[in-house]
Design a protein around this motif. Structure first.
Motif, mmCIF file in Angstrom:
data_model
loop_
_atom_site.group_PDB
_atom_site.id
_atom_site.type_symbol
_atom_site.label_atom_id
_atom_site.label_comp_id
_atom_site.label_asym_id
_atom_site.label_seq_id
_atom_site.Cartn_x
_atom_site.Cartn_y
_atom_site.Cartn_z
ATOM 1 N N THR A 1 -11.778 -3.516 4.394
ATOM 2 C CA THR A 1 -11.828 -4.972 4.194
ATOM 3 C C THR A 1 -13.205 -5.399 3.704
ATOM 4 O O THR A 1 -13.317 -6.217 2.779
ATOM 5 C CB THR A 1 -11.475 -5.698 5.507
ATOM 6 O OG1 THR A 1 -10.217 -5.210 5.978
ATOM 7 C CG2 THR A 1 -11.392 -7.200 5.312
ATOM 8 N N ALA B 1 -7.633 0.578 -7.257
ATOM 9 C CA ALA B 1 -6.938 -0.361 -8.152
ATOM 10 C C ALA B 1 -7.776 -1.616 -8.372
ATOM 11 O O ALA B 1 -7.854 -2.131 -9.490
ATOM 12 C CB ALA B 1 -5.570 -0.726 -7.577
ATOM 13 N N ARG B 2 -8.419 -2.077 -7.326
ATOM 14 C CA ARG B 2 -9.280 -3.262 -7.445
ATOM 15 C C ARG B 2 -10.493 -2.970 -8.317
ATOM 16 O O ARG B 2 -10.904 -3.800 -9.137
ATOM 17 C CB ARG B 2 -9.710 -3.721 -6.040
ATOM 18 C CG ARG B 2 -10.601 -4.936 -6.041
ATOM 19 C CD ARG B 2 -9.806 -6.198 -6.379
ATOM 20 N NE ARG B 2 -10.654 -7.361 -6.263
ATOM 21 C CZ ARG B 2 -11.153 -8.033 -7.315
ATOM 22 N NH1 ARG B 2 -10.856 -7.659 -8.540
ATOM 23 N NH2 ARG B 2 -11.918 -9.078 -7.124
ATOM 24 N N ALA C 1 -4.068 5.171 1.526
ATOM 25 C CA ALA C 1 -3.566 3.871 1.075
ATOM 26 C C ALA C 1 -4.726 2.917 0.789
ATOM 27 O O ALA C 1 -4.703 2.183 -0.218
ATOM 28 C CB ALA C 1 -2.626 3.270 2.117
ATOM 29 N N GLU C 2 -5.735 2.919 1.634
ATOM 30 C CA GLU C 2 -6.909 2.063 1.406
ATOM 31 C C GLU C 2 -7.654 2.500 0.149
ATOM 32 O O GLU C 2 -8.101 1.653 -0.639
ATOM 33 C CB GLU C 2 -7.841 2.125 2.625
ATOM 34 C CG GLU C 2 -7.272 1.448 3.849
ATOM 35 C CD GLU C 2 -8.051 1.749 5.114
ATOM 36 O OE1 GLU C 2 -8.014 0.908 6.031
ATOM 37 O OE2 GLU C 2 -8.704 2.826 5.206
ATOM 38 N N GLN C 3 -7.778 3.789 -0.048
ATOM 39 C CA GLN C 3 -8.434 4.293 -1.253
ATOM 40 C C GLN C 3 -7.698 3.840 -2.502
ATOM 41 O O GLN C 3 -8.326 3.408 -3.475
ATOM 42 C CB GLN C 3 -8.517 5.821 -1.223
ATOM 43 C CG GLN C 3 -9.511 6.352 -0.215
ATOM 44 C CD GLN C 3 -9.602 7.857 -0.233
ATOM 45 O OE1 GLN C 3 -9.653 8.472 -1.303
ATOM 46 N NE2 GLN C 3 -9.620 8.476 0.944
ATOM 47 N N GLU C 4 -6.379 3.924 -2.489
ATOM 48 C CA GLU C 4 -5.586 3.501 -3.648
ATOM 49 C C GLU C 4 -5.762 2.013 -3.916
ATOM 50 O O GLU C 4 -5.903 1.603 -5.074
ATOM 51 C CB GLU C 4 -4.117 3.851 -3.428
ATOM 52 C CG GLU C 4 -3.849 5.335 -3.485
ATOM 53 C CD GLU C 4 -2.438 5.710 -3.076
ATOM 54 O OE1 GLU C 4 -1.542 4.831 -3.080
ATOM 55 O OE2 GLU C 4 -2.222 6.895 -2.750
ATOM 56 N N ARG C 5 -5.764 1.206 -2.854
ATOM 57 C CA ARG C 5 -5.932 -0.241 -3.011
ATOM 58 C C ARG C 5 -7.328 -0.568 -3.562
ATOM 59 O O ARG C 5 -7.467 -1.375 -4.485
ATOM 60 C CB ARG C 5 -5.696 -0.927 -1.657
ATOM 61 C CG ARG C 5 -5.486 -2.414 -1.769
ATOM 62 C CD ARG C 5 -4.994 -3.038 -0.470
ATOM 63 N NE ARG C 5 -6.108 -3.218 0.460
ATOM 64 C CZ ARG C 5 -6.258 -2.598 1.636
ATOM 65 N NH1 ARG C 5 -5.341 -1.760 2.063
ATOM 66 N NH2 ARG C 5 -7.292 -2.836 2.393
ATOM 67 N N ILE C 6 -8.349 0.075 -3.037
ATOM 68 C CA ILE C 6 -9.718 -0.173 -3.512
ATOM 69 C C ILE C 6 -9.886 0.335 -4.940
ATOM 70 O O ILE C 6 -10.474 -0.343 -5.787
ATOM 71 C CB ILE C 6 -10.749 0.457 -2.551
ATOM 72 C CG1 ILE C 6 -10.749 -0.328 -1.234
ATOM 73 C CG2 ILE C 6 -12.138 0.500 -3.177
ATOM 74 C CD1 ILE C 6 -11.524 0.319 -0.107
ATOM 75 N N MET D 1 -13.564 -4.384 0.007
ATOM 76 C CA MET D 1 -12.820 -5.291 -0.876
ATOM 77 C C MET D 1 -13.557 -6.629 -1.005
ATOM 78 O O MET D 1 -13.635 -7.199 -2.106
ATOM 79 C CB MET D 1 -11.402 -5.503 -0.361
ATOM 80 C CG MET D 1 -10.523 -4.270 -0.468
ATOM 81 S SD MET D 1 -10.132 -3.817 -2.168
ATOM 82 C CE MET D 1 -8.723 -4.877 -2.460
#
Length: 166
Positions: free
Chosen positions: A142, A63-64, A56-61, A145
């Motif tokens: 965090t 996307a950013r 989930a963190e990989q996907e969020r990063i 990001m």
């Protein structure tokens, strides 16, 4: 000079030349693996890396990284990767950047040590931004990001021309 000595000298020169030509083509296992993956995806997380990022963190990063207005690349590597840069995470980031061969800002985290470099920001600026982000946020996702946001802000303040690598 005797004929045998000339042959030995010539053979030695040829070997030196071949070693010099072959040297830069192989940066090291970890650098090569990271660079190869970063050419296709702005985020590379080696499965052996600790600390690491959840899916989930990989996907969020990821996307950013896709949405950010300046090229940013992130590699999360095991601590052994630091050996390819004499233990210096900033040097490791520079080696990865050189191997990828694309303009941008590069963040490398190896064994929990962050390093960064850029050929689009002022010299040393990416490393300073990484230090601030990782001191403020002990959690890898965090801090990463935060680093991306800081790079985006810094890039907005830079002239559009590429500056020397940091």
């Amino acid at each position: 000079m005797p004929r045998g000595a000339r042959g030995a000298v010539l053979a030695g020169l040829v070997l030196c030349l071949l070693a010099g030509l072959a040297g830069p083509a192989w940066a090291g296992l970890w650098v090569d693996r990271a660079a190869g993956n970063l050419r296709d995806d702005p985020l590379y997380v080696n499965p052996s890396a600790r600390p690491t990022l959840s899916q989930a963190e990989q996907e969020r990063i990821r996307a950013r990284l896709v949405a950010v207005g300046t090229p940013v690349f992130v590699a999360i590597l095991p601590s052994q990767a630091l050996g390819e840069a004499g233990g210096d995470a900033n040097q490791l980031a520079a080696l990865v950047a050189a191997s990828v061969g694309r303009p941008g800002t590069y963040l490398v985290v190896a064994g929990g040590e962050e390093g960064a470099g850029s050929n689009t920001l002022a010299p040393g600026q990416a490393a300073n931004l990484a230090t601030v982000a990782f001191r403020r946020h002990p959690e890898l996702a965090t801090a990463t990001m935060d680093f991306i946001s800081r790079v985006e802000d810094a890039a907005d303040q830079c002239p559009p021309a590429v500056v020397a690598a940091a």
